[in-house]
Design a protein around this motif. Structure first.
Motif, PDB file in Angstrom:
ATOM      1  N   PRO A   1       0.754  -1.542   9.654  1.00 39.20           N
ATOM      2  CA  PRO A   1      -0.071  -1.566  10.865  1.00 39.20           C
ATOM      3  C   PRO A   1       0.114  -0.367  11.783  1.00 39.20           C
ATOM      4  O   PRO A   1      -0.546  -0.288  12.818  1.00 39.20           O
ATOM      5  N   TYR A   2       0.985   0.569  11.413  1.00 39.45           N
ATOM      6  CA  TYR A   2       1.283   1.705  12.291  1.00 39.45           C
ATOM      7  C   TYR A   2       0.519   2.969  11.915  1.00 39.45           C
ATOM      8  O   TYR A   2       0.640   3.985  12.602  1.00 39.45           O
ATOM      9  N   GLY A   3      -0.223   2.936  10.815  1.00 43.18           N
ATOM     10  CA  GLY A   3      -0.950   4.124  10.386  1.00 43.18           C
ATOM     11  C   GLY A   3      -0.074   5.191   9.775  1.00 43.18           C
ATOM     12  O   GLY A   3      -0.467   6.373   9.720  1.00 43.18           O
ATOM     13  N   HIS A   4       1.136   4.809   9.292  1.00 41.90           N
ATOM     14  CA  HIS A   4       2.009   5.777   8.641  1.00 41.90           C
ATOM     15  C   HIS A   4       1.600   5.973   7.180  1.00 41.90           C
ATOM     16  O   HIS A   4       1.265   5.001   6.507  1.00 41.90           O
ATOM     17  N   PRO A   5       1.609   7.205   6.707  1.00 41.25           N
ATOM     18  CA  PRO A   5       1.881   8.447   7.437  1.00 41.25           C
ATOM     19  C   PRO A   5       0.634   8.950   8.166  1.00 41.25           C
ATOM     20  O   PRO A   5      -0.490   8.690   7.738  1.00 41.25           O
ATOM     21  N   ALA A   6       0.859   9.679   9.242  1.00 43.40           N
ATOM     22  CA  ALA A   6      -0.256  10.221  10.016  1.00 43.40           C
ATOM     23  C   ALA A   6      -0.917  11.361   9.246  1.00 43.40           C
ATOM     24  O   ALA A   6      -0.219  12.209   8.675  1.00 43.40           O
TER      25      ALA A   6
ATOM     26  N   GLN B   1       7.701  -0.966   4.281  1.00 41.62           N
ATOM     27  CA  GLN B   1       7.761  -0.180   5.508  1.00 41.62           C
ATOM     28  C   GLN B   1       9.209  -0.047   5.955  1.00 41.62           C
ATOM     29  O   GLN B   1       9.700  -0.795   6.788  1.00 41.62           O
ATOM     30  N   GLY B   2       9.905   0.931   5.375  1.00 40.34           N
ATOM     31  CA  GLY B   2      11.303   1.155   5.685  1.00 40.34           C
ATOM     32  C   GLY B   2      11.857   2.261   4.809  1.00 40.34           C
ATOM     33  O   GLY B   2      11.141   2.867   4.006  1.00 40.34           O
TER      34      GLY B   2
END
Length: 1014
Positions: A942-947, A696-697
């Motif tokens: 945990p952020y749901g990326h990509p939307a 995640q980066g």
């Protein structure tokens, strides 16, 4: 939290005979591999091995070795395996009973006892009948009776282990602590510290790292919690109930001082020395004490210290854990000490602090490693060195184990096979100490060793084996080592059943058993084929320990090290002198500090060798290979190991075949770039940009010539970005651009700087968040690299690569006139100052597309409302391709960017902003109309990326969407406005070999033709 691994070695290491010494032998890991001891969580990637279970000093010559081998062949005979089945069933019973229902455990124990009684009755009847049989029948009856007796013993051992484990589990979950944990309530708890504080290093979770914290093992002895009743005390307020208990817990303390200073770790030698020498009840300063000083006092706590804390009680993250709850406190005040440590622990603390003080003047690596090698103090080991030891399976050297004990006892007792003879050696023999007194002194030394080095699983195992052998020496009765190991394991399981669920203890026992059973045979086979005796012994010991430990290690680390055995063999040269000199410095530190400093300086040389071996081995491209991290993967690796051993027996008969295998292994480890490219197809030829798979980066690499690249962002993990650059063969970096200071873009900067010539580091002008900006400044200063700030309108070029800075505006300083520059090729660091670089002509880019007009003076600076909006945005041109890198711009800044550059677009490749989040400006996407859209994000983030709506919007514009969480690393190739994509391998269904596509990723040709990337 991070877990820690340790090494395991036995008494034989002190004199070079892995399976024939009188005490425990080298083995694998000692500390928890996957989780911190008694901790509630399992760390990633943890790994351990016992490959370096080799003789340390070569104290016995060839004649002694031949005599010992003859004695073993003639006296001891085959290995005594009678205690192995009872130990195995007891181990399994304890591991299952710790998490099983108490009723079920009781029923199983009752059934086992009943079965044992029935079998005893059958045995008794067989014994009575054997008297009336002939000689053959009586022998057969005795064999049956012996088998039945073995089953009865196994059942009794299993019953005892299960019962003890059930009682321990019940004790761990009795009292008020579990109830408070279920309610996530706050309480005032009195604790007794049972272990040294362990630093939980910060981890990157999104834009910011988790704060540094300490994990402290403790036992709750008294709990004060508010009653859930309307009853009020006489003075007002809710009534409180005080309950005495004895429940194991884990205390987590946030280090506010370190977090404010932006530090990830720090030494605490002074703090522990102070507390160890003058701790007393109530020795706590007031609430005005600076946070850094309070942090130091938390880090200096010693075992047996009694504390009073106000904390929130939460459940552990895993069921069936040793601790009943986790206590989290964020109090900025120092610990409230209600009773200081015991005299014994205070003395041990002084010894450990003296060793740290003696090693303060050494180099960074030696200062970090020496305390860990001698007493298991890993507080100073930096993350990069720890990662190097993990990659080479040398983490067992970072903490104490049986090898330390073996060397110390060797100095006292001498070679154990001579201990009961007139020609015995060692310091005790030279001083004329009687044999039984020598054994008694060895026992006292062993107990002191456990106290100073802490009762880790490997230390307990080695101490138990050592005590059993010392008893044998003192009584004059010979004992084979395998029964001694089995008896020690059984005793420890009954003493602490939680060891049955410890990976470190499992690795310790497996490696020791391999050295007692497998290593002697392999050593003899190698000697029979002409390998020198000493070399045969160390090779056999390392290979045997690695073979039995690797299947367990792979469950924890999901990787297999290809350099473990050679690196550990090279490390063996330095282990004994470093350990002996380190223990000498430890012993004399409180009495003669200058002498301790001199001894530590001498020990620093072999310790530096260990660090060099680890760093060199970890730096090899093929240091390790990925492997399924499950028990199925462990069984697969065990099967592969058996096949390799069987084939090796045949290969040893053909020297040329051995040479070919060794050459193939060297090629697999070194991985020459041309050969790797031919075999794997990665990196593809003529690649222009690579989006590294760093989780995640963001970490983007722009090709700028052979072995040269411009790097945009460094990702959250230094190891991941370093591997990506190594795979691409990057050794020179003219410029590193850090778009903004969020941790998922800058935390991996040390990995980019590691071992490469870097010209300069360019960052955004908005230094938020301050802690990460300070981290970047320290890393750049340490590397001796120039630090620049991006200027809007700035144009640069190097080789066939050119780019223009479109964003952010200079909020504080106002408009700055753009200045085109050319970066010189980097041959050493640091690069020449930017002011000395020749100006580049303000002309079209190599692709023929004119540069965008400079508009720094017309930008709406109010659009920059945070770190994301201040992301450095680059328009890149290479080989006729146009790439736009948006950093983490939010919709407001995206709209301002489009307003400042209304002619922006279309582009060939778009690095989608903010990992493909839902916050995108669709007008900008319509203006850009990218052919390829790259989204750099982590799997299962945990952020749901990509939307989904962002991916849909990109596809509506005709873009082919590539994601690092699904496709792995992505390489952009092509030229003249026709981009193509190659992927490193898909994650779904396991990582595959690289595949090449025209504008798409692993899709059927028909689907690829839908893309405009042909």
């Amino acid at each position: 939290m991070t877990g820690h691994e340790t090494r395991e070695a036995g008494y034989t290491r002190a004199h070079g005979r892995p399976a024939r010494s009188g005490l425990s032998t080298p083995s694998g890991s000692s500390r928890e591999v996957a989780s911190a001891p008694s901790g509630p969580t399992v760390g990633p990637q943890a790994t351990a091995t016992a490959a370096t279970t080799i003789a340390a000093a070569g104290r016995v010559g060839a004649a002694d070795r031949r005599g010992l081998q003859a004695g073993v062949r003639g006296v001891e005979g085959p290995a005594d395996l009678r205690l192995i089945p009872p130990v195995v069933v007891a181990w399994l019973a304890a591991a299952l009973a710790l998490e099983a229902d108490p009723t079920s455990v009781t029923a199983c124990c009752a059934g086992a006892l009943t079965a044992a009684a029935v079998l005893l009755a059958v045995t008794w009847r067989l014994g009575r009948r054997s008297g009336a049989l002939n000689r053959v029948g009586a022998a057969r009856a005795r064999r049956r009776a012996g088998s039945v007796t073995a089953v009865v013993i196994a059942l009794l051992c299993a019953t005892a282990a299960a019962a003890v484990a059930a009682l321990h589990a019940a004790d761990s979950h009795r009292g008020p602590i579990p109830k408070l944990a279920r309610e996530h309530a706050k309480a005032e708890v009195d604790l007794t510290v049972t272990g040294d504080p362990r630093l939980i290093r910060p981890r990157v979770r999104g834009p910011a790292p988790t704060p540094p914290a300490l994990a402290i093992d403790a036992v709750a002895t008294r709990v004060r919690a508010a009653e859930h009743t309307p009853t009020l005390r006489a003075g007002g307020g809710p009534a409180q109930r005080v309950v005495r208990t004895r429940t194991p817990v884990l205390l987590i303390v946030d280090l506010r001082g370190m977090a404010r200073a932006g530090e990830a770790s720090a030494g605490y030698g002074e703090a522990e020395a102070t507390l160890g020498g003058r701790s007393r009840p109530g020795a706590s300063r007031g609430p005005d004490e600076p946070p850094a000083a309070a942090d130091a006092r938390w880090r200096g706590l010693l075992p047996s210290t009694r504390l009073r804390v106000r904390a929130r009680v939460v459940p552990p993250t895993r069921d069936g854990d040793r601790v009943a709850a986790v206590l989290r406190t964020d109090d900025e005040r120092p610990p409230m000490v209600i009773a200081g440590p015991s005299d014994l622990q205070r003395t041990a603390g002084r010894l450990r602090a003296g060793l740290r003080a003696a090693s303060d003047g050494l180099s960074a690596d030696a200062r970090a490693l020496l305390p860990g090698l001698v007493v298991g103090d890993t507080s100073r080991v930096p993350p990069d060195l720890d990662e190097a030891f993990r990659a080479t399976d040398m983490t067992h050297l970072l903490a104490v184990s049986g090898s330390n004990l073996s060397i110390v006892l060797a100095l006292l007792v001498g070679p154990p096979h001579l201990a009961a003879r007139a020609e015995r050696r060692g310091l005790a023999a030279r001083l004329g100490v009687p044999l039984r007194l020598t054994a008694l002194l060895g026992g006292v030394l062993t107990l002191g060793f456990v106290v100073v080095c802490r009762p880790e699983p490997s230390v307990l195992r080695a101490a138990a084996c050592g005590l059993i052998t010392l008893i044998a020496i003192g009584t004059g009765r010979r004992r084979t080592l395998l029964p001694a190991l089995a008896a020690a394991v059984l005793a420890l399981l009954l003493y602490d059943p939680w060891l049955a669920r410890s990976y470190g203890f499992l690795l310790s026992v497996l490696a020791t058993g391999a050295l007692l059973t497998i290593a002697p045979r392999w050593s003899a086979a190698l000697r029979a084929r002409g390998v020198p005796g000493r070399l045969a012994e160390v090779l056999a010991a390392a290979a045997a320990a690695q073979a039995v430990c690797a299947p367990v290690v792979v469950v924890l680390a999901a990787r297999v090290s290809l350099v473990a055995i050679p690196c550990n063999l090279l490390a063996e040269l330095a282990i004994a002198p470093a350990t002996v000199l380190g223990f000498a410095a430890l012993a004399v530190g409180p009495l003669a500090p200058p002498l301790a400093v001199g001894l530590a300086w001498c020990a620093g040389w072999p310790v530096e060798w260990l660090a060099s071996v680890a760093r060199t081995g970890a730096g090899l491209p093929g240091a390790g290979v990925s492997w399924p991290g499950s028990w199925g993967g462990a069984l697969l690796l065990a099967g592969v190991t058996v096949v390799v051993v069987l084939l090796a027996r045949r290969a040893l008969r053909h020297p040329w075949l051995c040479a070919v295998c060794a050459l193939l292994l060297v090629v697999a480890v070194v991985r020459p770039a041309p050969l790797v490219r031919v075999i794997t197809g990665w990196p593809p030829p003529d690649w222009r940009m690579v989006a590294c798979d760093v989780g995640q980066g963001d970490a983007l690499v722009l090709a700028a010539g052979e072995g040269t690249a411009v790097v945009v962002d460094a990702g959250p993990d230094a190891g991941a970005v370093d591997r990506c650059l190594r795979d691409l063969g990057i050794v020179r970096i003219p410029l590193i651009v850090l778009t903004h200071f969020h941790a998922d873009h800058v935390a991996g900067l040390p990995g980019v700087l590691r071992g490469r010539a870097v010209g300069a580091v360019e960052t955004t002008s908005l230094r938020e968040p301050p802690g990460q900006a300070a981290f970047v400044r320290r890393a750049v200063s340490k590397a001796g690299v120039q630090h620049l700030e991006a200027v809007p309108g700035e144009r640069r070029r190097t080789s066939g690569l050119s780019w223009q800075v479109l964003w952010p505006p200079r909020v504080a300083s106002g408009p700055v006139a753009p200045r085109p520059v050319t970066l010189r090729p980097v041959t050493s660091r640091p690069a020449a100052p930017t002011d000395d670089l020749p100006d580049a002509p303000d002309t079209a880019s190599p692709g023929g597309t004119p540069a965008l007009p400079d508009s720094a003076g017309t930008v709406d600076t109010s659009a920059v409302t945070g770190a994301n909006d201040a992301s450095v945005t680059l328009l890149v041109r290479t080989a006729g391709l146009t790439l736009l890198l948006l950093g983490d711009l939010e919709p407001t800044a995206q709209r301002a960017l489009l307003a400042a550059h209304p002619t922006l677009g279309p582009v060939d490749v778009l690095k989608v902003a903010h990992h493909g989040s839902a916050h995108q400006d669709h007008q900008l996407l319509r203006s850009l109309r990218p052919r390829l859209a790259l989204i750099s994000c982590g799997a299962d983030n945990p952020y749901g990326h990509p939307a989904p709506r962002t991916v849909a919007a990109l596809r509506e514009q005709g873009a082919r969407v590539l994601r690092t969480d699904v496709d792995g690393a992505v390489a952009i190739t092509g030229a003249g406005g026709a981009p193509k994509a190659s992927i490193r391998g898909r994650r779904r269904g396991g990582r595959s070999s690289p595949s090449r596509s025209r504008g798409g990723v692993g899709a059927p040709p028909a689907a690829l033709r839908r893309s405009r990337c042909s």
